[in-house]
Write a protein that holds these residues in place. Structure first.
Motif, PDB file in Angstrom:
ATOM      1  N   SER A 107     -54.445  12.844 -58.869  1.00 28.73           N
ATOM      2  CA  SER A 107     -53.962  14.052 -58.004  1.00 28.73           C
ATOM      3  C   SER A 107     -53.524  13.626 -56.718  1.00 28.73           C
ATOM      4  O   SER A 107     -53.706  12.731 -56.398  1.00 28.73           O
ATOM      5  CB  SER A 107     -55.726  14.558 -57.963  1.00 28.73           C
ATOM      6  N   ILE A 108     -52.679  14.728 -56.636  1.00 30.59           N
ATOM      7  CA  ILE A 108     -51.954  14.579 -55.212  1.00 30.59           C
ATOM      8  C   ILE A 108     -52.385  15.872 -54.444  1.00 30.59           C
ATOM      9  O   ILE A 108     -52.740  16.856 -54.857  1.00 30.59           O
ATOM     10  CB  ILE A 108     -50.359  14.615 -55.326  1.00 30.59           C
ATOM     11  N   VAL A 109     -52.791  15.576 -52.885  1.00 30.54           N
ATOM     12  CA  VAL A 109     -53.340  16.384 -52.108  1.00 30.54           C
ATOM     13  C   VAL A 109     -52.342  16.286 -50.639  1.00 30.54           C
ATOM     14  O   VAL A 109     -52.038  15.301 -50.355  1.00 30.54           O
ATOM     15  CB  VAL A 109     -54.953  16.196 -51.505  1.00 30.54           C
ATOM     16  N   SER A 110     -51.845  17.595 -50.402  1.00 26.89           N
ATOM     17  CA  SER A 110     -50.934  17.576 -49.221  1.00 26.89           C
ATOM     18  C   SER A 110     -50.864  18.996 -48.538  1.00 26.89           C
ATOM     19  O   SER A 110     -51.294  19.996 -49.135  1.00 26.89           O
ATOM     20  CB  SER A 110     -49.450  17.202 -49.778  1.00 26.89           C
ATOM     21  N   TYR A 133     -43.697  19.136 -54.453  1.00 27.75           N
ATOM     22  CA  TYR A 133     -43.634  17.717 -54.172  1.00 27.75           C
ATOM     23  C   TYR A 133     -44.947  17.118 -54.750  1.00 27.75           C
ATOM     24  O   TYR A 133     -44.914  16.104 -55.507  1.00 27.75           O
ATOM     25  CB  TYR A 133     -43.223  17.319 -52.985  1.00 27.75           C
ATOM     26  N   CYS A 134     -46.128  17.880 -54.500  1.00 28.29           N
ATOM     27  CA  CYS A 134     -47.313  17.269 -55.144  1.00 28.29           C
ATOM     28  C   CYS A 134     -47.297  17.346 -56.612  1.00 28.29           C
ATOM     29  O   CYS A 134     -47.754  16.389 -57.184  1.00 28.29           O
ATOM     30  CB  CYS A 134     -48.492  18.309 -54.800  1.00 28.29           C
ATOM     31  N   ASP A 135     -46.810  18.276 -57.193  1.00 24.37           N
ATOM     32  CA  ASP A 135     -46.386  18.267 -58.919  1.00 24.37           C
ATOM     33  C   ASP A 135     -45.450  17.470 -59.139  1.00 24.37           C
ATOM     34  O   ASP A 135     -46.209  16.727 -60.140  1.00 24.37           O
ATOM     35  CB  ASP A 135     -46.031  19.866 -59.195  1.00 24.37           C
ATOM     36  N   GLY A 136     -44.570  17.211 -58.722  1.00 21.95           N
ATOM     37  CA  GLY A 136     -43.551  16.198 -58.993  1.00 21.95           C
ATOM     38  C   GLY A 136     -44.261  14.727 -58.984  1.00 21.95           C
ATOM     39  O   GLY A 136     -44.245  13.923 -59.960  1.00 21.95           O
ATOM     40  N   VAL A 181     -46.651   6.948 -53.366  1.00 22.29           N
ATOM     41  CA  VAL A 181     -47.399   8.003 -52.344  1.00 22.29           C
ATOM     42  C   VAL A 181     -47.408   7.366 -51.034  1.00 22.29           C
ATOM     43  O   VAL A 181     -47.186   8.281 -50.204  1.00 22.29           O
ATOM     44  CB  VAL A 181     -48.782   8.406 -53.055  1.00 22.29           C
ATOM     45  N   GLU A 182     -47.538   6.290 -50.737  1.00 21.07           N
ATOM     46  CA  GLU A 182     -47.535   5.840 -49.450  1.00 21.07           C
ATOM     47  C   GLU A 182     -46.438   5.629 -48.763  1.00 21.07           C
ATOM     48  O   GLU A 182     -46.103   5.788 -47.488  1.00 21.07           O
ATOM     49  CB  GLU A 182     -48.304   4.196 -49.221  1.00 21.07           C
ATOM     50  N   GLY A 232     -47.560  12.380 -45.547  1.00 23.73           N
ATOM     51  CA  GLY A 232     -48.297  13.616 -45.454  1.00 23.73           C
ATOM     52  C   GLY A 232     -48.756  13.945 -47.116  1.00 23.73           C
ATOM     53  O   GLY A 232     -49.296  14.706 -47.391  1.00 23.73           O
ATOM     54  N   TYR A 233     -48.395  12.976 -48.052  1.00 23.28           N
ATOM     55  CA  TYR A 233     -48.969  13.013 -49.401  1.00 23.28           C
ATOM     56  C   TYR A 233     -49.946  12.194 -49.280  1.00 23.28           C
ATOM     57  O   TYR A 233     -49.500  10.764 -49.460  1.00 23.28           O
ATOM     58  CB  TYR A 233     -47.904  12.945 -50.367  1.00 23.28           C
TER      59      TYR A 233
END
Ligand code: AMP
Ligand code: MG
Length: 351
Positions: A284-287, A293-296, A313-314, A318-319
């Motif tokens: 899961s990506i939170v931003s 970009y979260c989806d990608g 991610v790091e 912001g993601y």
């Protein structure tokens, strides 16, 4: 006559009281965000989309959002023979196709994601997605078929011309698939339209691709439930408090089929041609930035696996990420360490 007059008097007073209450309620409806939200659902982009909007005038906003998402589906779906993506595929190896600005932008972002992920995310995955046909008539393609298709899967063979707004696929048989990023773009567009229409608080759920606007009325945030890898929607793995943010999950359990006792899912490795097995159950990506970009990123990290995925991610300001390994460990990126509450005791937070 007297009693009648007094009844009329009471009646008139009561009428005034009712009118006053109604006008008071209207005023409250117009000014207070503490209202029951309006919720509407629609099936688009191959998923159930549920919009929950708070505040005045939200009724008219639903159609605007659903119309825009339907338009995105019309242009960006490979399943539709008349879509822009289909015309790019039909012209592959032959000629460049002029595309609308939004399609260009999403393809450009998908290529950016491919570069950042070293090709783990590859929008040129179309021919492989078609061969596995997981959402249609799923089958395990022959090894020789997979090997020959791998020669068509390379984002570097997608040629963009920004000035002309054209897309050219170098080899015949190539196809662009935006299934891993288009829902995120649709969420960004839904949020843009809602905000431009004056909505200050909303929960936009595009089949697990979440976008929250503002805070939940009466609270200072939304409590976003991160989906459970067991695939039971509604039962959350954990909670992330957020305001104006998106949360997108990619999981092996979302679309799959079984053959000879083996499970085959929909996120493919562009390196092997088979469903990706990177040791992760879910990412899961939170931003507070773009949902696209979260989806990608969620798809890219799923293919990259824990270490390389976290590194990616790091590297993106912001993601943040929540990754679940096949041995039920939950890994958090640095910005989430203080902001994630695990709610499912079948899983453990990794140190
Ligand atoms: P998501 O559910 O966002 O992870 O996206 C999965 C969808 O993206 C699949 O159904 C395919 O249409 C497409 N896809 C599968 N594997 C990849 C990949 N490695 N890179 C880009 N898109 C992919
Ligand atoms: Mg994705």
């Amino acid at each position: 006559m007297r009693p009648e007059r007094s009844i009329n008097g009471i009646f008139i007073l009561t009428l005034f009281a009712i009118l006053a209450m109604v006008s008071c309620q209207n005023k409250e409806n117009a000014e207070s965000p503490l209202l029951e939200p309006l919720t509407k659902s629609n099936y688009l982009l191959g998923t159930n989309i549920t919009l929950t909007l708070y505040g005045p005038g939200s009724e008219s906003v639903f159609d605007k959002i659903f119309d825009r998402i339907a338009q995105i589906e019309e242009t960006m779906s490979l399943q539709r023979p008349d879509s822009v993506l289909s015309s790019i595929r039909n012209a592959a190896g032959d000629k460049a196709v002029q595309v609308p600005a939004d399609v260009y932008k999403v393809i450009e972002s998908a290529i950016d994601m491919a570069k950042r992920s070293g090709g783990a995310f590859d929008p040129a995955i179309g021919p492989l997605v078609a061969a596995w046909d997981i959402t249609g008539n799923p089958r395990v393609p022959d090894l020789s078929e997979i090997e020959s298709l791998l020669g068509l899967i390379d984002w570097k063979d997608i040629v963009l011309d920004e000035a002309a707004s054209t897309v050219f696929l170098k080899k015949k048989g190539m196809a662009i698939d935006l299934g891993a990023i288009a829902k995120g773009y649709a969420a960004d567009e839904a949020a843009r339209i809602a905000r431009e229409s004056g909505i200050k608080s909303a929960l936009l759920d595009l089949g697990g691709n979440l976008f929250v606007i503002g805070a939940k009325p009466g609270r200072d945030n939304w409590r976003i439930g991160i989906q459970n890898p067991d695939g039971q929607r509604g039962l959350s793995l954990g909670i992330v408090p957020a305001v104006d943010a998106s949360a997108v999950t990619s999981g092996a359990y979302e679309r799959f089929f079984e053959q000879d006792g083996k499970r085959y899912h929909h996120i493919l490795s562009p390196f092997t041609g088979y469903p990706s097995e990177s040791g992760l159950l879910q990412v899961s990506i939170v931003s507070g930035k773009e949902s696209m970009y979260c989806d990608g990123l969620s798809t890219a990290c799923f293919v990259l696996g824990l270490e390389k995925g976290m590194e990616l991610v790091e590297s993106m300001d912001g993601y943040e990420a929540i990754m679940v390994s096949t041995d039920h460990q939950v890994y958090l990126s640095s910005g989430l360490k203080e902001n994630f509450t695990l709610t499912d005791t079948d899983y453990t937070l990794a140190k």
